[in-house]
Design a protein around this motif. Sequence first.
Motif, PDB file in Angstrom:
ATOM      1  N   TYR A 151       0.837  -1.203   0.000  1.00 45.38           N
ATOM      2  CA  TYR A 151       0.000   0.000   0.000  1.00 45.38           C
ATOM      3  C   TYR A 151       0.876   1.259   0.000  1.00 45.38           C
ATOM      4  N   GLY A 152       1.904   1.248   0.852  1.00 44.71           N
ATOM      5  CA  GLY A 152       2.784   2.418   0.937  1.00 44.71           C
ATOM      6  C   GLY A 152       3.498   2.691  -0.366  1.00 44.71           C
ATOM      7  N   ASP A 153       3.964   1.624  -1.034  1.00 43.08           N
ATOM      8  CA  ASP A 153       4.629   1.796  -2.330  1.00 43.08           C
ATOM      9  C   ASP A 153       3.672   2.417  -3.340  1.00 43.08           C
ATOM     10  N   TYR A 154       2.424   1.952  -3.317  1.00 47.83           N
ATOM     11  CA  TYR A 154       1.436   2.450  -4.280  1.00 47.83           C
ATOM     12  C   TYR A 154       1.167   3.936  -4.078  1.00 47.83           C
ATOM     13  N   VAL A 155       0.955   4.343  -2.838  1.00 44.27           N
ATOM     14  CA  VAL A 155       0.691   5.758  -2.572  1.00 44.27           C
ATOM     15  C   VAL A 155       1.898   6.605  -2.983  1.00 44.27           C
ATOM     16  N   GLU A 156       3.100   6.082  -2.781  1.00 40.16           N
ATOM     17  CA  GLU A 156       4.305   6.808  -3.167  1.00 40.16           C
ATOM     18  C   GLU A 156       4.394   6.966  -4.689  1.00 40.16           C
ATOM     19  N   GLN A 157       4.175   5.861  -5.439  1.00 42.60           N
ATOM     20  CA  GLN A 157       4.219   5.941  -6.902  1.00 42.60           C
ATOM     21  C   GLN A 157       3.140   6.889  -7.419  1.00 42.60           C
ATOM     22  N   LEU A 158       1.985   6.855  -6.781  1.00 43.02           N
ATOM     23  CA  LEU A 158       0.894   7.746  -7.155  1.00 43.02           C
ATOM     24  C   LEU A 158       1.292   9.207  -6.940  1.00 43.02           C
ATOM     25  N   THR A 159       2.027   9.461  -5.865  1.00 42.09           N
ATOM     26  CA  THR A 159       2.493  10.818  -5.564  1.00 42.09           C
ATOM     27  C   THR A 159       3.404  11.338  -6.674  1.00 42.09           C
ATOM     28  N   TYR A 160       4.355  10.518  -7.123  1.00 38.19           N
ATOM     29  CA  TYR A 160       5.253  10.947  -8.200  1.00 38.19           C
ATOM     30  C   TYR A 160       4.464  11.312  -9.457  1.00 38.19           C
ATOM     31  N   LEU A 161       3.529  10.430  -9.825  1.00 38.88           N
ATOM     32  CA  LEU A 161       2.804  10.624 -11.083  1.00 38.88           C
ATOM     33  C   LEU A 161       1.824  11.790 -10.997  1.00 38.88           C
ATOM     34  N   LEU A 162       1.153  11.934  -9.855  1.00 40.65           N
ATOM     35  CA  LEU A 162       0.244  13.075  -9.687  1.00 40.65           C
ATOM     36  C   LEU A 162       0.998  14.393  -9.774  1.00 40.65           C
ATOM     37  N   PHE A 163       2.167  14.443  -9.170  1.00 40.63           N
ATOM     38  CA  PHE A 163       2.962  15.671  -9.218  1.00 40.63           C
ATOM     39  C   PHE A 163       3.305  16.029 -10.663  1.00 40.63           C
ATOM     40  N   LEU A 164       3.770  15.053 -11.442  1.00 44.04           N
ATOM     41  CA  LEU A 164       4.136  15.316 -12.835  1.00 44.04           C
ATOM     42  C   LEU A 164       2.924  15.739 -13.660  1.00 44.04           C
ATOM     43  N   LYS A 165       1.778  15.110 -13.425  1.00 41.06           N
ATOM     44  CA  LYS A 165       0.556  15.472 -14.167  1.00 41.06           C
ATOM     45  C   LYS A 165       0.121  16.896 -13.828  1.00 41.06           C
ATOM     46  N   MET A 166       0.124  17.256 -12.557  1.00 36.91           N
ATOM     47  CA  MET A 166      -0.298  18.597 -12.163  1.00 36.91           C
ATOM     48  C   MET A 166       0.694  19.650 -12.644  1.00 36.91           C
ATOM     49  N   ALA A 167       1.979  19.325 -12.625  1.00 35.59           N
ATOM     50  CA  ALA A 167       2.982  20.274 -13.134  1.00 35.59           C
ATOM     51  C   ALA A 167       2.736  20.565 -14.611  1.00 35.59           C
ATOM     52  N   ASP A 168       2.333  19.538 -15.369  1.00 32.87           N
ATOM     53  CA  ASP A 168       2.028  19.730 -16.788  1.00 32.87           C
ATOM     54  C   ASP A 168       0.760  20.560 -16.963  1.00 32.87           C
ATOM     55  N   GLU A 169      -0.252  20.299 -16.135  1.00 34.64           N
ATOM     56  CA  GLU A 169      -1.515  21.056 -16.222  1.00 34.64           C
ATOM     57  C   GLU A 169      -1.282  22.546 -15.986  1.00 34.64           C
ATOM     58  N   ARG A 170      -0.343  22.873 -15.092  1.00 36.54           N
ATOM     59  CA  ARG A 170      -0.113  24.281 -14.750  1.00 36.54           C
ATOM     60  C   ARG A 170       0.581  25.047 -15.877  1.00 36.54           C
ATOM     61  N   THR A 171       1.105  24.332 -16.889  1.00 35.67           N
ATOM     62  CA  THR A 171       1.748  25.033 -18.017  1.00 35.67           C
ATOM     63  C   THR A 171       0.720  25.490 -19.052  1.00 35.67           C
ATOM     64  N   LYS A 172      -0.530  25.044 -18.900  1.00 34.25           N
ATOM     65  CA  LYS A 172      -1.567  25.338 -19.885  1.00 34.25           C
ATOM     66  C   LYS A 172      -2.514  26.409 -19.366  1.00 34.25           C
ATOM     67  N   PRO A 173      -3.286  27.066 -20.263  1.00 32.89           N
ATOM     68  CA  PRO A 173      -4.258  28.066 -19.805  1.00 32.89           C
ATOM     69  C   PRO A 173      -5.249  27.418 -18.838  1.00 32.89           C
ATOM     70  N   PRO A 174      -5.755  28.167 -17.848  1.00 39.15           N
ATOM     71  CA  PRO A 174      -5.533  29.609 -17.637  1.00 39.15           C
ATOM     72  C   PRO A 174      -4.276  29.934 -16.831  1.00 39.15           C
ATOM     73  N   TYR A 175      -3.473  28.918 -16.460  1.00 41.54           N
ATOM     74  CA  TYR A 175      -2.322  29.178 -15.589  1.00 41.54           C
ATOM     75  C   TYR A 175      -1.129  29.680 -16.395  1.00 41.54           C
ATOM     76  N   SER A 176      -0.784  28.930 -17.472  1.00 42.76           N
ATOM     77  CA  SER A 176       0.334  29.282 -18.361  1.00 42.76           C
ATOM     78  C   SER A 176       1.616  29.592 -17.592  1.00 42.76           C
TER      79      SER A 176
END
Length: 495
Positions: free
Chosen positions: A24-49
């Motif tokens: 379970y701990g490994d899964y939450v950790e892997q999820l954390t890495y991927l969520l961070f990368l996805k949100m970082a990509d979302e913030r490069t697009k409008p309306p955030y840019s």
Amino acid sequence: MTPAAIVSKLWNFCNVLRDDGMSYGDYVEQLTYLLFLKMADERTKPPYSQPSTVPGAYSWPTLVKKDGDELFDHYRHTLENLGNEKGLLGLIFSKSQNKFQDPAKLRRLIVDLIDKENWSVMSADVKGDAYEGLLEKNAQDTKSGAGQYFTPRPLIQAIVDVIAPKPGENICDPACGTGGFLLAAHDSLIKNHPHMTKVELKALKEGTFKGWELVQATARLCAMNLMLHGISGLESDLPLTVADSLAADPGERFDIILTNPPFGKKSSTTIVAEDGKIARETETIERDDFWATTSNKQLNFMQHVKTLLKQNGRAAVVVPDNVLFEGGAGETIRRKLLHDCDVHTLLRLPTGLFYAQGVKANVLFFERKPASETPWTRRLWIYDLRTNVHFTLKTNPLKRSDLDEFVQLYAKPRTSTWSAENPAGRWRGYDYADLVARDKASLDIFWLKDDSLEDSDNLPAPGILAAEIVEDLQAALEQFRLIAEDLGEEIVEEG
């Protein structure tokens, strides 16, 4: 999508990965890495840019485009390289490793689960509560030991309700785990002060909170939890330090300290002696600002909290029973605390609250005061939520409503609910003179009769009784463990 639906969707996939040996701990950790990368990509697009904090070679789109062994290799290199970055990237990805066994399952998590949601447009409540739900499920896996970093949220909510943080106050947790106290304080400020000015809102996001966490993996989860709840963001530094907060006085002072320090004496710390040899860390900390030198981690945290408080600053600290009655340094610290601070409230907690077994705990509330020849503590009010109260983690978990009476009685003026006519009253005050006259100035005070000792008909259900016996035995074992470690014996963990 509701937090419960998101948690269910993500957690159901975890059950698939469990077949591949991922915890379970490994899964939450892997999820954390991927969520961070996805949100970082979302913030490069409008309306955030906004410019991305992630180097382009390791951005989210590079993961989505790949499949099979190519995806596996790229994901591994992404984690390794981002772990070498400084700042927020280093905090999230430090010592990160790919725990997937099957490239197809990694791709499914990336493409089918995470990429299909726009996490940045979700409210902080939705995505934050979803992540909290995952952390709680992880804490329930007792084998992982993650429960020691997770304080029951209804208890945290009640503590924050009585502390009542106000805009402009700075708030600290020197042992913050996954960030529960900081998040509850943030939510309280938003809920109870809806008309904050722009300056106050900016301060709330950037200058109100500060946390320390010793364990890197837990700090990673805390960082993600804070970001998903809107405390700081991807583009700014998080108010989180990965370090042993007991090691030194940081120099900062706070209006409010809310904390549940780790119980026991386990530590991953090693020290190098003057001759260059590795020496066993005894965890005896000597600091000029402490009243007593001791290897008891909880007693050291009590002294540390006193140091961190501003004058008239207020604290709520979860402490095990031994802090209330232990002799030696424990007695010295209690007498000094009662004299130098206004120790006004003690909440005795029932068993069955914590995922870490063998814990009998309390919450001690006090305020730091200026130097004085006369003691600041006038009267300690105790609320006994332990005697004749039975909770379990699954069948009868603690609810916020179970603490309603305590929250109401905490407010001033205070009146005892206990009396000769009402011997079952759970709220009672003790004067300073009575406290210091007790053997070792013990604060381990109780007055209610245990019904189960009076009448066998009042015994709790067999399951609850068995769980309480287990907790009593584990609490006793923990006390023997501390004694053995103080005598220099190495304790070998089995399993």
